[in-house]
Scaffold this motif. Structure first.
Motif, PDB file in Angstrom:
ATOM      1  N   THR A   1       0.850  -1.184   0.000  1.00 58.58           N
ATOM      2  CA  THR A   1       0.000   0.000   0.000  1.00 58.58           C
ATOM      3  C   THR A   1       0.888   1.237   0.000  1.00 58.58           C
ATOM      4  O   THR A   1       2.100   1.148  -0.017  1.00 58.58           O
ATOM      5  CB  THR A   1      -0.926  -0.006   1.229  1.00 58.58           C
ATOM      6  N   GLU A   2       0.277   2.426   0.086  1.00 58.77           N
ATOM      7  CA  GLU A   2       1.028   3.673   0.059  1.00 58.77           C
ATOM      8  C   GLU A   2       1.989   3.777   1.235  1.00 58.77           C
ATOM      9  O   GLU A   2       3.062   4.332   1.122  1.00 58.77           O
ATOM     10  CB  GLU A   2       0.057   4.859   0.077  1.00 58.77           C
TER      11      GLU A   2
ATOM     12  N   PRO B   1      -1.168  -5.448   2.646  1.00 57.92           N
ATOM     13  CA  PRO B   1      -2.581  -5.513   3.054  1.00 57.92           C
ATOM     14  C   PRO B   1      -2.858  -6.825   3.782  1.00 57.92           C
ATOM     15  O   PRO B   1      -2.306  -7.867   3.465  1.00 57.92           O
ATOM     16  CB  PRO B   1      -3.344  -5.450   1.723  1.00 57.92           C
ATOM     17  N   LYS B   2      -3.719  -6.748   4.786  1.00 54.77           N
ATOM     18  CA  LYS B   2      -4.067  -7.928   5.569  1.00 54.77           C
ATOM     19  C   LYS B   2      -5.307  -8.576   4.976  1.00 54.77           C
ATOM     20  O   LYS B   2      -6.202  -7.900   4.496  1.00 54.77           O
ATOM     21  CB  LYS B   2      -4.330  -7.542   7.023  1.00 54.77           C
TER      22      LYS B   2
ATOM     23  N   PRO C   1      -8.672  -3.199   5.416  1.00 56.09           N
ATOM     24  CA  PRO C   1      -7.910  -1.954   5.280  1.00 56.09           C
ATOM     25  C   PRO C   1      -6.884  -1.825   6.407  1.00 56.09           C
ATOM     26  O   PRO C   1      -7.163  -2.166   7.548  1.00 56.09           O
ATOM     27  CB  PRO C   1      -8.956  -0.847   5.371  1.00 56.09           C
ATOM     28  N   ALA C   2      -5.703  -1.317   6.079  1.00 56.22           N
ATOM     29  CA  ALA C   2      -4.632  -1.187   7.070  1.00 56.22           C
ATOM     30  C   ALA C   2      -4.989  -0.156   8.134  1.00 56.22           C
ATOM     31  O   ALA C   2      -4.787  -0.374   9.313  1.00 56.22           O
ATOM     32  CB  ALA C   2      -3.332  -0.803   6.378  1.00 56.22           C
ATOM     33  N   GLU C   3      -5.517   0.979   7.722  1.00 56.82           N
ATOM     34  CA  GLU C   3      -5.894   2.024   8.665  1.00 56.82           C
ATOM     35  C   GLU C   3      -7.317   2.462   8.373  1.00 56.82           C
ATOM     36  O   GLU C   3      -7.625   2.870   7.250  1.00 56.82           O
ATOM     37  CB  GLU C   3      -4.958   3.223   8.521  1.00 56.82           C
TER      38      GLU C   3
END
Length: 94
Positions: free
Chosen positions: A3-4, A9-10, A80-82
């Motif tokens: 990702t950025e 990604p999980k 989503p990571a965050e």
């Protein structure tokens, strides 16, 4: 696939509802298949017009379970990571 932020990604993994459904349908499918193969009497077959319902239903459930597992492996859910917060949310122009 990064990702950025550089973190990978999980994936939902064992918490994917499709795998839980596949497990439940698969367990019932195995039970019905075993019942159909080993524990069906001639009287039960006559009641069902000569069709071994337990066997066919069990095989059908095993096929559906396999399809759910394939679906979960081919198209995994990505967590989503965050999570998006209110501060990072786009403004509407107010």
């Amino acid at each position: 696939m990064a990702t950025e932020s550089g973190a990978r990604p999980k994936k939902a993994g064992a918490f994917d509802i499709r795998l839980i459904i596949a497990l439940l349908i698969g367990v019932y499918g195995v039970i019905l298949t075993v019942m159909g193969i080993g524990f069906t009497s001639d009287a039960e077959l006559q009641k069902a017009a000569g069709v071994n319902i337990n066997l066919w239903a069990g095989i059908g459930m095993l096929v559906v379970s396999a399809l759910f597992i394939i679906w979960a492996r081919v198209r995994p859910l990505v967590v989503p990571a965050e999570p998006e917060t209110e501060d990072a949310a786009p403004t509407t122009g107010e």
